[in-house]
Design an enzyme around this catalytic site. Structure first.
Site, PDB file in Angstrom:
ATOM      1  N   HIS A  76       0.825  -1.210   0.000  1.00  0.00           N
ATOM      2  CA  HIS A  76       0.000   0.000   0.000  1.00  0.00           C
ATOM      3  C   HIS A  76       0.860   1.261   0.000  1.00  0.00           C
ATOM      4  O   HIS A  76       1.260   1.737   1.064  1.00  0.00           O
ATOM      5  CB  HIS A  76      -0.903  -0.005   1.230  1.00  0.00           C
ATOM      6  CG  HIS A  76      -1.795  -1.204   1.317  1.00  0.00           C
ATOM      7  ND1 HIS A  76      -1.335  -2.453   1.702  1.00  0.00           N
ATOM      8  CD2 HIS A  76      -3.120  -1.348   1.056  1.00  0.00           C
ATOM      9  CE1 HIS A  76      -2.351  -3.304   1.675  1.00  0.00           C
ATOM     10  NE2 HIS A  76      -3.439  -2.676   1.295  1.00  0.00           N
TER      11      HIS A  76
ATOM     12  N   HIS B  25      -4.160   3.237  -3.422  1.00  0.00           N
ATOM     13  CA  HIS B  25      -4.368   2.712  -2.061  1.00  0.00           C
ATOM     14  C   HIS B  25      -3.536   1.462  -1.810  1.00  0.00           C
ATOM     15  O   HIS B  25      -2.784   1.407  -0.839  1.00  0.00           O
ATOM     16  CB  HIS B  25      -5.852   2.393  -1.809  1.00  0.00           C
ATOM     17  CG  HIS B  25      -6.054   1.450  -0.668  1.00  0.00           C
ATOM     18  ND1 HIS B  25      -6.158   1.888   0.627  1.00  0.00           N
ATOM     19  CD2 HIS B  25      -6.092   0.085  -0.607  1.00  0.00           C
ATOM     20  CE1 HIS B  25      -6.271   0.829   1.433  1.00  0.00           C
ATOM     21  NE2 HIS B  25      -6.243  -0.273   0.703  1.00  0.00           N
TER      22      HIS B  25
HETATM   23  C1  LIG Z   1     -11.555  -4.408   9.911  1.00  0.00           C
HETATM   24  C2  LIG Z   1     -11.021  -4.300   8.542  1.00  0.00           C
HETATM   25  N1  LIG Z   1     -11.851  -4.352   7.496  1.00  0.00           N
HETATM   26  C3  LIG Z   1     -11.378  -4.284   6.242  1.00  0.00           C
HETATM   27  C4  LIG Z   1     -10.046  -4.172   6.009  1.00  0.00           C
HETATM   28  C5  LIG Z   1      -9.509  -4.152   4.593  1.00  0.00           C
HETATM   29  N2  LIG Z   1      -9.045  -2.781   4.265  1.00  0.00           N
HETATM   30  C6  LIG Z   1      -7.752  -2.458   4.374  1.00  0.00           C
HETATM   31  S1  LIG Z   1      -7.473  -0.849   4.021  1.00  0.00           S
HETATM   32  C7  LIG Z   1      -9.095  -0.586   3.694  1.00  0.00           C
HETATM   33  C8  LIG Z   1      -9.586   0.772   3.265  1.00  0.00           C
HETATM   34  C9  LIG Z   1      -9.186   1.759   4.272  1.00  0.00           C
HETATM   35  O1  LIG Z   1      -9.425   3.036   3.830  1.00  0.00           O
HETATM   36  P1  LIG Z   1      -8.578   4.166   4.501  1.00  0.00           P
HETATM   37  O2  LIG Z   1      -8.448   3.930   5.921  1.00  0.00           O
HETATM   38  O3  LIG Z   1      -9.194   5.451   4.071  1.00  0.00           O
HETATM   39  O4  LIG Z   1      -7.146   3.982   3.878  1.00  0.00           O
HETATM   40  P2  LIG Z   1      -6.517   4.693   2.606  1.00  0.00           P
HETATM   41  O5  LIG Z   1      -7.139   4.065   1.407  1.00  0.00           O
HETATM   42  O6  LIG Z   1      -6.838   6.127   2.707  1.00  0.00           O
HETATM   43  O7  LIG Z   1      -5.081   4.374   2.713  1.00  0.00           O
HETATM   44  C10 LIG Z   1      -9.828  -1.746   3.880  1.00  0.00           C
HETATM   45  C11 LIG Z   1     -11.278  -1.845   3.669  1.00  0.00           C
HETATM   46  C12 LIG Z   1      -9.186  -4.142   7.128  1.00  0.00           C
HETATM   47  N3  LIG Z   1      -7.877  -4.067   7.012  1.00  0.00           N
HETATM   48  N4  LIG Z   1      -9.696  -4.174   8.384  1.00  0.00           N
END
Ligand SMILES: Cc1ncc(C[n+]2csc(CCOP(=O)(O)OP(=O)(O)O)c2C)c(N)n1
Ligand SMILES: [Mg+2]
Length: 659
Positions: free
Chosen positions: A29, A259
């Protein structure tokens, strides 16, 4: 002083390490590290108090990357500031098997990783626990404990329900040394945050009494000013950092494409151009690395002063502080448990194990000033508050008891943070059925290998009238399935004391104690110096050559014992094995396991729960007396009878098998 240009190059070092490591691993990421690089640079070069040469310094500021997918931000900063166990080789090994630089930060892999994160929201709640620990220990040890806790989270952490439990409690307790950076980039995996959320986060945090600040997350001065304002606040502070995800990647920044995927060679080349970065992958220009390494030495004199302060602290207090941070129990702990067990062998109380747990805790809390009790609003049911424990309030942290509110998930995660912080041993109570509400942090405690103790009362259909919504059926099996978690189900007061003793003495694993609401007769009638529960299962009655062996745990041990009496009266020899902890039993040497499993022609297991797991004791041909469905509302005795979990049913099962 670091100039704005120097800052930019330092932040770009994080960006390029992140994008190059992700590219090399072909997974990971880059978006968050690139977006939050400016915030991290300001924090680590100007404010965070840490010393890479003494990563476990108890008074360091804690930094938690709650958005664990951005792990390369943390690894980069640890390498750049000079943590000895984070080399450029480690960065190159990002996401490879056996490397320290796992996909998500894993506690114990390298120093400076304060907790395991990745399941979104957990790090934030861990941070609340760390801030609680700091506040409590500050009151106890003064200057020896006086630091901030910084958490970095994303949109995802704030969307997860646990975030609300955590921030509401932090606001209530006025944890003003907790500072949360929110990577407000309006992007998640699926695309824009607006696809699924339109929360006014500022209003939300204000509603739970946080101080809130909004900044441009790429404006060094604004970030610094916000941190200084946060330091002066009498409440926890949210710093909402408006950032561009993947900052610097000319064609992909600001979109969900950065992302969680490698940028690709072309985009990386374009980013090198855009940010004016000439170095090869994994090569940090000497001047930039020097600046970072100098920043890493910022707190050396503060730490030396602290060490001098500790050295000149009065011996008893110094000894206590050191002991507490080493996680060692005080002298006399085992002796006190032994004395208590001697008393129990005489009094043989008929008592619910939740009450027996309170009685054990009365002894334990008298000897261990480091226990921090609590409950998720079930104090009178969980029996977790002993005479030593008065309540912590927003204005009084002298107490040793946290009213976590109806927040099992937040409580369990904050307890992880308390243990990770050091100096305290948290235990928290809830109804066992709602272990489902805090399973993620229980699992993480097991994964991290940390001592956190869950008091899970009302552990079966024995709950009675509250009915099937409140009667655990599959929870014991599902908790037993978590590797490294010691799930105890003690059968009486003596076993309860022994299980508490094991839970407290085991520093590298969490424990759960499944405890009854209903009274149980004493299974153990003789004093044993040895902690019999330590082996997970042991011979309670009868001899090895018995025709029938009955395995049982907790409240069903008395059913097994009653069935034995009835069968023996009919001339059938029976052995009863008490099984307080299957996890520990299966870790015993072969010889012990073989001896306990024995070779009775008939093997029966009794537990008021599902069969799953018991075949390891009784085999596929064994008889199981327990639950096959959800429970039912009614007086406990009637419910047990209704589901056929009785001595008569065990006798019938034995006779059927013998026939
Ligand atoms: C409890 C949980 N649900 C789903 C995920 C999978 N996941 C990892 S990052 C993410 C999106 C997160 O968005 P954000 O916090 O805004 O991160 P950004 O894309 O801005 O780096 C998801 C759904 C996870 N790691 N933990
Ligand atoms: Mg985001």
């Amino acid at each position: 002083m670091i100039s704005p240009e120097e800052h930019n190059r330092m932040a770009n070092a994080i960006r390029f390490l992140a994008m190059d490591a992700v590219e090399k691993a072909n997974s990971g990421h880059p978006g968050l590290p690139m977006g939050m690089a400016d915030v991290a640079t300001v924090l680590f070069t100007k404010y965070l108090r840490f010393d890479p040469k003494a990563p476990h310094w108890p008074n360091r500021d804690r930094f938690v990357l709650s958005a664990g997918h951005g792990s390369m931000l943390l690894y980069s900063v640890l390498y750049l500031t000079g943590y000895e166990d984070m080399s450029i080789e480690d960065i190159k090994q990002f996401r490879q098997l056996g490397s320290k630089t796992a996909g998500h930060p894993e506690y114990g892999h390298a120093s400076g990783i304060e907790t395991t994160t990745g399941p979104l929201g957990q790090g934030l709640a861990n941070g609340v626990g760390m801030a609680i620990a700091e506040r409590k220990l500050n009151l106890e040890f003064g200057d020896l404990q006086d630091h901030h806790t910084y958490v970095m989270c994303g949109d995802g952490c704030l969307m997860e329900g646990i975030s609300h439990e955590a921030i509401a409690l932090a606001g209530h307790l006025k944890l003003n040394k907790l500072i949360l950076f929110w990577d407000n980039n309006s992007i998640t995996i699926d695309g824009a945050v607006s696809l699924s959320d339109s929360t006014d986060q500022i209003a939300r945090f204000k509603a739970v009494h946080w101080n809130t600040i909004e900044v441009d997350g790429h404006d060094q001065d604004a970030i610094a000013a916000a941190i200084e304002e946060a330091h002066a606040s009498d409440r926890p502070t949210l710093i909402a950092c408006k950032t561009i995800i993947g900052f610097g990647a000319p064609n992909k920044q600001g979109t969900h494409k950065v992302h969680g995927s490698p940028l690709g060679a072309d985009e990386i080349a374009a980013t090198r151009k855009a940010l004016n970065w000439e170095s090869e992958p994994f090569v940090i220009p000497g001047d930039v690395l020097d600046l970072w390494r100098t920043a890493g030495k910022r707190s050396v004199s503060t730490r030396n002063d602290w060490e001098a302060g500790l050295a000149s602290t009065e011996a008893a207090k110094k000894g206590e502080f050191t002991r507490r941070f080493e996680g060692k129990l005080p002298e006399g702990f085992d002796a006190a448990i032994s004395d208590y067990k001697k008393k129990l062998a005489e009094t043989r109380p008929t008592v619910a194990t939740r009450k027996a747990s309170e009685d054990a805790l009365e002894i334990i809390n008298g000897i261990l000033p480091e226990t921090l009790g609590g409950s998720a609003d079930l104090t009178p049911s969980n029996n977790t508050k002993t005479s030593q424990m008065h309540s912590i309030t927003p204005t009084d942290f002298a107490g040793r008891y946290v009213h976590w509110g109806i927040r099992e998930h937040g409580m369990a995660s904050a307890m992880n943070g308390i243990t990770l912080h050091g100096g305290l041993i948290p235990y928290g109570g809830g109804f066992m059925i709602f272990s489902d509400y805090c399973r993620p942090p229980i699992r993480l405690a097991a994964l991290m290998g940390i001592r956190v103790i869950h008091v899970l009362t009302h552990d079966s259909i024995g709950v009675g009238e509250d009915g099937p919504t409140h009667q655990p059926v599959e929870q014991m099996a599902s908790l037993r399935a978590i590797p490294n978690l010691m799930m105890f189900r003690p059968a009486d007061a003596t076993e309860t004391a022994e299980c508490w003793q094991i839970a407290l003495k085991t520093t590298n694993r969490p424990s759960g104690l499944a405890l009854t609401r209903q009274n149980l007769t004493a299974a153990r009638t003789e004093y044993s110096e040895e902690n019999l529960c330590e082996r997970g299962a042991y011979n309670l009655a009868g001899s090895a050559d018995a025709q029938v062996t009955i395995f049982a745990s907790g409240s069903e041990v008395e059913i097994a014992v009653a069935a034995r009496t009835a069968l023996e009266a009919k001339g059938i020899s029976v052995r009863v094995v008490s099984v307080p902890c299957t996890e520990l039993f299966f870790e015993q040497p072969d010889a012990y396991r073989t001896e306990i499993l024995g070779n009775s022609p008939v093997k029966i297991a009794v537990e008021a729960a599902v069969r799953q797991g018991w075949d390891a004791f009784i085999g596929p041909d064994g008889a199981f007396v327990g639950m096959k469905s959800f429970g039912a509302s009614g007086p406990a005795k009637d419910v047990y009878k209704h589901f056929g979990i009785t001595p008569e049913a065990v006798v019938a099962a034995a006779e059927a098998k013998l026939a």
